[in-house]
Design a protein around this motif. Structure first.
Motif, short mmCIF file in Angstrom:
data_model
loop_
_atom_site.label_atom_id
_atom_site.label_comp_id
_atom_site.label_asym_id
_atom_site.label_seq_id
_atom_site.Cartn_x
_atom_site.Cartn_y
_atom_site.Cartn_z
N ILE A 50 0.87 -1.21 0.02
CA ILE A 50 0.10 0.05 0.05
C ILE A 50 0.98 1.36 -0.07
CG2 ILE A 50 -1.59 1.13 1.52
CD1 ILE A 50 -2.81 -1.57 2.18
N PHE A 51 2.03 1.35 0.79
CA PHE A 51 2.72 2.40 0.72
C PHE A 51 3.37 2.71 -0.71
CE2 PHE A 51 4.47 3.47 5.14
CZ PHE A 51 3.39 3.73 5.77
N GLY A 52 3.91 1.59 -1.13
CA GLY A 52 4.23 1.57 -2.63
C GLY A 52 3.16 2.22 -3.73
N LYS A 53 2.22 1.66 -3.62
CA LYS A 53 0.92 2.27 -4.43
C LYS A 53 0.86 3.77 -4.27
CE LYS A 53 -1.72 -1.59 -5.93
NZ LYS A 53 -3.19 -1.98 -6.34
N PHE A 54 0.91 3.97 -3.07
CA PHE A 54 0.85 5.53 -2.67
C PHE A 54 2.05 6.46 -2.98
CE2 PHE A 54 -2.96 4.38 0.41
CZ PHE A 54 -3.62 5.02 -0.35
N GLY A 55 3.04 5.97 -3.46
CA GLY A 55 4.26 6.68 -3.65
C GLY A 55 4.93 6.96 -2.46
N PHE A 56 5.00 6.28 -1.49
CA PHE A 56 5.91 6.59 -0.42
C PHE A 56 7.38 6.15 -0.35
CE2 PHE A 56 1.74 6.68 2.38
CZ PHE A 56 1.33 7.67 1.84
N SER A 57 7.67 5.47 -1.29
CA SER A 57 9.03 4.76 -1.49
C SER A 57 9.79 6.05 -2.02
CB SER A 57 8.98 3.74 -2.35
OG SER A 57 8.41 3.98 -3.98
N GLU A 58 10.99 5.73 -1.48
CA GLU A 58 12.14 6.72 -1.80
C GLU A 58 13.62 6.00 -1.89
OE1 GLU A 58 13.59 10.80 -2.78
OE2 GLU A 58 11.76 9.95 -2.82
N GLY A 59 13.79 5.14 -3.00
CA GLY A 59 15.04 4.51 -2.79
C GLY A 59 14.91 3.58 -1.66
N VAL A 60 15.92 3.17 -0.99
CA VAL A 60 15.77 2.05 0.01
C VAL A 60 15.32 2.67 1.47
CG1 VAL A 60 17.67 1.06 -1.08
CG2 VAL A 60 18.39 2.50 0.88
N ALA A 61 14.77 3.87 1.27
CA ALA A 61 14.34 4.49 2.72
C ALA A 61 13.02 3.92 2.95
CB ALA A 61 14.47 6.10 2.65
N GLY A 62 12.61 3.92 4.24
CA GLY A 62 11.27 3.51 4.68
C GLY A 62 10.94 2.25 5.19
N THR A 204 -1.68 -2.44 16.11
CA THR A 204 -1.94 -3.39 14.94
C THR A 204 -1.05 -2.63 13.84
OG1 THR A 204 -4.16 -2.42 14.14
CG2 THR A 204 -4.10 -4.41 15.43
N VAL A 205 -0.58 -3.41 12.62
CA VAL A 205 -0.13 -3.10 11.63
C VAL A 205 -1.16 -2.25 10.80
CG1 VAL A 205 0.65 -3.64 9.20
CG2 VAL A 205 1.47 -4.99 11.19
N ASP A 206 -2.31 -2.71 10.93
CA ASP A 206 -3.51 -1.98 10.38
C ASP A 206 -3.43 -0.45 10.70
OD1 ASP A 206 -4.01 -4.72 11.22
OD2 ASP A 206 -5.71 -4.75 9.60
N GLU A 207 -3.51 -0.31 12.10
CA GLU A 207 -3.70 1.03 12.69
C GLU A 207 -2.42 1.93 12.11
OE1 GLU A 207 -3.96 2.95 17.20
OE2 GLU A 207 -3.63 0.72 17.21
N ALA A 208 -1.16 1.28 12.43
CA ALA A 208 -0.05 2.28 12.18
C ALA A 208 0.01 2.65 10.75
CB ALA A 208 1.16 1.44 12.51
N CYS A 209 -0.44 1.71 9.74
CA CYS A 209 -0.56 1.95 8.40
C CYS A 209 -1.52 3.19 8.14
CB CYS A 209 -0.65 0.80 7.65
SG CYS A 209 -0.89 0.96 5.80
N TRP A 210 -2.77 2.82 8.78
CA TRP A 210 -3.82 4.04 8.41
C TRP A 210 -3.18 5.44 8.95
CZ3 TRP A 210 -7.28 5.72 5.63
CH2 TRP A 210 -8.08 6.79 6.05
N TRP A 211 -2.70 5.47 10.09
CA TRP A 211 -2.35 6.58 10.85
C TRP A 211 -1.43 7.42 9.84
CZ3 TRP A 211 -6.23 7.49 12.99
CH2 TRP A 211 -6.82 6.57 14.31
N PHE A 212 -0.51 6.62 9.28
CA PHE A 212 0.48 7.06 8.25
C PHE A 212 -0.31 7.65 7.11
CE2 PHE A 212 4.08 8.00 5.44
CZ PHE A 212 5.05 8.13 6.07
N VAL A 213 -0.97 6.97 6.64
CA VAL A 213 -1.66 7.38 5.49
C VAL A 213 -2.36 8.62 5.53
CG1 VAL A 213 -3.34 6.91 3.55
CG2 VAL A 213 -1.62 5.16 4.14
N THR A 214 -3.45 8.60 6.42
CA THR A 214 -3.88 9.69 6.83
C THR A 214 -3.43 11.10 7.29
OG1 THR A 214 -6.18 10.60 7.88
CG2 THR A 214 -4.72 9.36 9.12
N ILE A 263 -5.96 -4.26 -1.62
CA ILE A 263 -4.52 -4.76 -1.71
C ILE A 263 -4.55 -6.30 -1.78
CG2 ILE A 263 -3.61 -5.13 0.52
CD1 ILE A 263 -1.69 -3.40 -2.45
N GLN A 264 -5.22 -7.16 -1.20
CA GLN A 264 -5.06 -8.43 -1.22
C GLN A 264 -5.74 -9.11 -2.45
OE1 GLN A 264 -7.07 -10.78 1.93
NE2 GLN A 264 -8.78 -9.14 2.16
N ARG A 265 -6.93 -8.45 -3.03
CA ARG A 265 -7.57 -8.78 -4.24
C ARG A 265 -6.55 -8.43 -5.46
NH1 ARG A 265 -14.06 -7.40 -3.53
NH2 ARG A 265 -14.51 -8.39 -1.45
#
Length: 272
Positions: A50-62, A204-214, A263-265
């Motif tokens: 999901i991070f990748g789909k949102f364009g949050f990647s920067e080389g090997v960072a993250g 949860t992973v769910d929570e940490a990921c959502w807080w980051f996205v929002t 993402i799972q679909r």
């Protein structure tokens, strides 16, 4: 006049009456630690994609980390140099708090180990933590200011995040620097590391990921509002009320579920 059976409204023979047994998603429960470990790893691989789909990647960072349910002094993390968009469960590595890879065949990003290990050690309540060099998060972090309550979404972080200036802008490779960062994090759900970017945590992973996205999107909204003029903040009592309604662990978990379904679909190979 009494309503007759013929006047009851139906669809396909089903009476249109108020329902009391509606489905509501809740976090799963597990019979074994192996089941819980697999679930956490699947969510971690999905969150990274999901991070990748949102364009949050920067080389090997993250990186996103999740504590192991059996060995809580160890955490699963994405390996160094593997694309967020291609992350699979089998790619994930397990590290201890000394930075040793104890399961898996890839190196760990030292910055992931230093900062995330420090957070996991300082906060036993934190199961998962997320960080990336996302465009709006790192732009906003250069201002050295907290997120303002400009929108309902931003209110999820009202009085529940901090700005950390220490080590801001420096690549954090030293253990003591990581500990200093963690000591400033407090007990909230997020931190803005000055000149670096956003960090979010959760039960949860769910929570940490959502807080980051929002939070990333809220940073984007505030930058746009500030560029356009002088934004008006939400009144304190309204912001606190909205925080109480939208800022809990349960809400964070629930908000992630539509992204997880997608993402799972779309990326079933994440389970490999």
């Amino acid at each position: 006049m009494a309503m007759t059976d013929e006047s009851v409204r139906t669809i396909d023979g089903v009476p249109l009456t108020p329902k009391t047994d509606l489905y509501f998603r809740t976090p799963p429960e597990f019979d074994t630690v192996e089941e819980e470990r697999l679930h956490r790893k699947q969510k971690l691989a999905g969150a990274l994609r999901i991070f990748g789909k949102f364009g949050f990647s920067e080389g090997v960072a993250g990186h996103i980390t999740v504590r192991d349910p059996e060995y809580p002094d160890m955490f699963w993390v994405n390996p160094l140099g593997v694309s967020f968009r291609h992350m699979r469960v089998s790619d994930l590595i397990l590290c201890d708090h000394e930075g040793n890879v104890v399961y898996g065949g890839h190196h760990v990003n030292r910055a992931a180990y230093v900062l995330h290990a420090a957070i996991h050690q300082a906060r036993p309540d934190v199961v998962a933590a997320a960080h990336s060099h996302s465009p709006y998060g790192k732009s906003f972090s250069s201002l050295g200011i907290p997120l303002a309550p400009l929108t309902q979404d931003a209110c999820a972080f009202y009085d529940d995040h901090v700005v950390i200036a220490e080590q801001g802008g420096a690549v954090v490779f030293e253990v003591e620097a990581g500990k200093e960062f963690a000591s400033k994090f407090g007990d909230g759900k997020a931190a803005i590391h000055q000149n670096h970017g956003l960090f979010t945590v959760g039960t949860t992973v769910d929570e940490a990921c959502w807080w980051f996205v929002t939070m990333e999107r809220s940073c984007q909204a505030q930058l746009m509002a500030m560029a356009a003029g002088t934004p008006h903040e939400i009144r304190d009592e309204y912001a606190r009320y909205t925080f109480n309604e939208t800022g809990s662990h349960a809400v964070g978990w629930y908000q992630f579920q539509p992204m997880w379904d997608e993402i799972q679909r779309s990326d079933p190979d994440l389970f490999d």
